[in-house]
Design a protein around this motif. Structure first.
Motif, PDB file in Angstrom:
ATOM      1  N   PHE A  64       1.008  -1.249  -0.022  1.00 18.88           N
ATOM      2  CA  PHE A  64      -0.042  -0.101   0.084  1.00 18.88           C
ATOM      3  C   PHE A  64       0.914   1.371  -0.009  1.00 18.88           C
ATOM      4  O   PHE A  64       0.519   2.208   0.467  1.00 18.88           O
ATOM      5  N   GLU A  70      -2.393   7.826   2.855  1.00 14.40           N
ATOM      6  CA  GLU A  70      -3.771   7.558   2.798  1.00 14.40           C
ATOM      7  C   GLU A  70      -4.660   8.564   3.669  1.00 14.40           C
ATOM      8  O   GLU A  70      -5.583   8.291   4.421  1.00 14.40           O
ATOM      9  N   LYS A 115     -16.556   4.520  -1.137  1.00 16.37           N
ATOM     10  CA  LYS A 115     -15.372   3.823  -1.226  1.00 16.37           C
ATOM     11  C   LYS A 115     -14.245   4.494  -0.484  1.00 16.37           C
ATOM     12  O   LYS A 115     -13.485   3.982   0.100  1.00 16.37           O
ATOM     13  N   ASP A 116     -14.362   5.796  -0.603  1.00 18.03           N
ATOM     14  CA  ASP A 116     -13.315   6.645   0.052  1.00 18.03           C
ATOM     15  C   ASP A 116     -13.663   7.254   1.267  1.00 18.03           C
ATOM     16  O   ASP A 116     -12.847   7.819   1.986  1.00 18.03           O
ATOM     17  N   ARG A 157      -9.822   0.431   5.647  1.00 13.72           N
ATOM     18  CA  ARG A 157      -9.761   0.812   4.103  1.00 13.72           C
ATOM     19  C   ARG A 157     -10.496  -0.406   3.639  1.00 13.72           C
ATOM     20  O   ARG A 157     -10.724  -1.362   3.925  1.00 13.72           O
ATOM     21  N   THR A 158     -11.094  -0.042   2.485  1.00 13.58           N
ATOM     22  CA  THR A 158     -11.782  -1.100   1.692  1.00 13.58           C
ATOM     23  C   THR A 158     -10.909  -2.286   1.022  1.00 13.58           C
ATOM     24  O   THR A 158      -9.658  -1.877   1.108  1.00 13.58           O
ATOM     25  N   GLU A 162      -8.153  -3.966  -0.641  1.00 16.45           N
ATOM     26  CA  GLU A 162      -7.747  -3.424  -1.767  1.00 16.45           C
ATOM     27  C   GLU A 162      -7.762  -4.682  -2.920  1.00 16.45           C
ATOM     28  O   GLU A 162      -7.389  -4.085  -4.150  1.00 16.45           O
ATOM     29  N   TYR A 215     -11.204  -4.149  -4.663  1.00 20.70           N
ATOM     30  CA  TYR A 215     -11.567  -2.774  -4.989  1.00 20.70           C
ATOM     31  C   TYR A 215     -10.659  -2.026  -5.722  1.00 20.70           C
ATOM     32  O   TYR A 215     -11.044  -0.754  -6.237  1.00 20.70           O
ATOM     33  N   ALA A 216      -9.493  -2.735  -5.949  1.00 20.65           N
ATOM     34  CA  ALA A 216      -8.101  -1.742  -6.564  1.00 20.65           C
ATOM     35  C   ALA A 216      -8.490  -1.679  -8.361  1.00 20.65           C
ATOM     36  O   ALA A 216      -7.952  -2.716  -8.743  1.00 20.65           O
ATOM     37  N   GLN A 220      -8.956 -11.623   2.309  1.00 18.55           N
ATOM     38  CA  GLN A 220      -9.220 -11.023   0.559  1.00 18.55           C
ATOM     39  C   GLN A 220      -8.427 -12.098  -0.010  1.00 18.55           C
ATOM     40  O   GLN A 220      -7.083 -12.497   0.431  1.00 18.55           O
ATOM     41  N   ASP A 227      -2.575  -5.908   8.685  1.00 17.82           N
ATOM     42  CA  ASP A 227      -2.953  -6.587   7.540  1.00 17.82           C
ATOM     43  C   ASP A 227      -1.814  -7.475   7.011  1.00 17.82           C
ATOM     44  O   ASP A 227      -0.501  -6.973   7.247  1.00 17.82           O
ATOM     45  N   TYR A 280       0.223  -9.806   4.402  1.00 14.22           N
ATOM     46  CA  TYR A 280      -0.051  -9.895   3.112  1.00 14.22           C
ATOM     47  C   TYR A 280       0.963 -10.787   2.632  1.00 14.22           C
ATOM     48  O   TYR A 280       2.167 -11.161   2.882  1.00 14.22           O
TER      49      TYR A 280
END
Length: 396
Positions: A58, A69, A136-137, A146-147, A149, A152-153, A310, A367, A369
């Motif tokens: 991110f 952000e 979304k924002d 945050r949504t 990613e 939604y990216a 996700q 998060d 990843y």
């Protein structure tokens, strides 16, 4: 004589005072009536984050950042008449994003109400691809920091300039809203990729989505499609070695991409459950993708802990192999594309939201990843990182 004139002037002013007062009161009433037609609102996200290691996640690395952000927006709604409204949403970034000004117009559109169940909008509009596209924002409107990613990216289908129709149907105790739209959007990324003055347009952005709400449940299904901008010749350039090359945008130019989406939401005041799936299918060389997420949160008064998972994967791995995606220029130089045979990404998030007031919330989120690339030569690269974030989010 002067004395008589002065007395007459004073008497005239006294007699005219009610007239001026009525006129002033009328102007004030008109001003109040006009102001009643205008509503000003907005949102603000103040976020700070740091990653476990220096591999970007991110756009974060080990250095603490408070601007990646952090952004906000001001919305102005003007009720021009009983049936006509105008909406303008501006957006600013604490740190200017690639291809975005630090401040600019996010949405600007007219809404005309044909009936209580039918509306038409025209202007700069949000593409309703995602379940939470409308906000979304606006972090405060969401449970998470945050949504999701990985789902939604996709900056190329966030908004469009065009028209949309919204039609409501009442089915028993629930409501189905059908949203159909058509438009286009400029793609500054394509322009920057070849350092060209040409304007690249993402054409024929269109789709139909239906949202069914009943009691605590929300279901959404739909499809959105678009065309990659430009033509192959627009993206040919000469590199430092004097060889012709084709930018990846040229290899994808003209390809049609369709997004099929399915979403679900549940909120009974205590439990909040969200899930969404999006399939990206292309008729060109771009990879097909499957994207999925699910989240669960439970409210303990003002505190809501949550967990979200996700996942993203390529769906057409068998199409890619050594030498399957090659462009050969006129001088014999070859450019290779889609050298990654398969991609798998996952993020698991643990977080908590604390509602300080009715329009202010504090959120903390961790998060994890994981990312695995498998190349056409069977070489595998695995990446992982952990992101720690806190955010103060407000609406007004």
């Amino acid at each position: 004589m002067n004395k008589i004139f002065k007395c007459s002037l004073i008497a005239s002013c006294l007699l005219m005072q009610p007239i001026f007062s009525v006129s002033a009161d009328s102007r004030i009433d008109n001003l109040i009536e006009a102001l009643d037609k205008v509503k000003i609102s907005g949102y603000l996200n103040l976020t700070a984050g740091t990653a476990k290691n220096d591999k970007p996640f991110f756009d974060y690395d080990k250095k603490l950042s408070t601007t990646n952000e952090t952004w906000g927006g001001v919305q102005i709604d003007f009720n021009a008449s009983e049936n006509l409204d105008f909406t303008l949403l501006t957006k600013f970034f604490a740190e200017s994003r690639p291809y975005d000004d630090s401040f600019g117009v996010d949405l600007a559109y007219l809404t005309y109400k044909l009936s209580d169940q039918t509306k038409v909008r025209a202007g700069i509009l949000r593409v309703p691809l995602y379940k939470d596209s409308d906000y979304k924002d606006t972090g405060f409107a969401q449970l998470w920091l945050r949504t999701p990613e990985l789902v939604y990216a996709n900056n190329k289908v966030q908004r469009h300039t065009g028209i949309e129709v919204l039609q409501d149907f009442y089915v028993g105790d629930g409501t189905i809203q059908v949203q159909a739209f058509y438009g286009q959007n400029e793609d500054p990324r394509a322009k920057a990729s070849v350092n060209s003055n040409k304007t690249f347009i993402i054409d024929d952005i269109m789709g139909v989505h239906a949202t069914y709400t009943i009691d605590e449940h929300l279901f959404k299904v739909g499809a959105t499609t678009r065309t990659e901008p430009g033509e192959l010749e627009d993206f040919i350039f000469v590199n430092d070695a004097g060889k012709q090359r084709l930018h990846v945008n040229g290899y994808y130019a003209g390809g049609r991409q369709t997004f099929y989406s399915l979403g679900y939401g549940y909120d009974d005041g205590e439990w909040k459950i969200d899930a969404e799936t999006i399939f990206e299918i292309t008729d060109g060389s771009r990879q097909d993708n499957g994207k999925y997420y699910g989240s669960v949160g439970y409210r303990f008064g003002d505190l809501t802990p949550y967990i979200m998972y996700q996942y993203r994967e390529t769906l057409d791995d068998s199409k890619r192999g050594q030498g399957t995606d090659v462009y050969e220029a006129a001088d014999g130089t070859k450019s290779f594309f889609n050298t990654q045979k398969s991609i798998e990404q996952s993020i698991i998030s643990l977080g908590a939201r604390y509602d300080i007031s009715s329009n202010l919330a504090f959120k903390a989120q961790i998060d994890r990843y994981d990312h695995e690339y498998t190349f056409v030569n069977d070489r595998v690269i695995e990446l992982d990182n952990t992101l720690y974030s806190v955010s103060l989010q407000a609406v007004f």
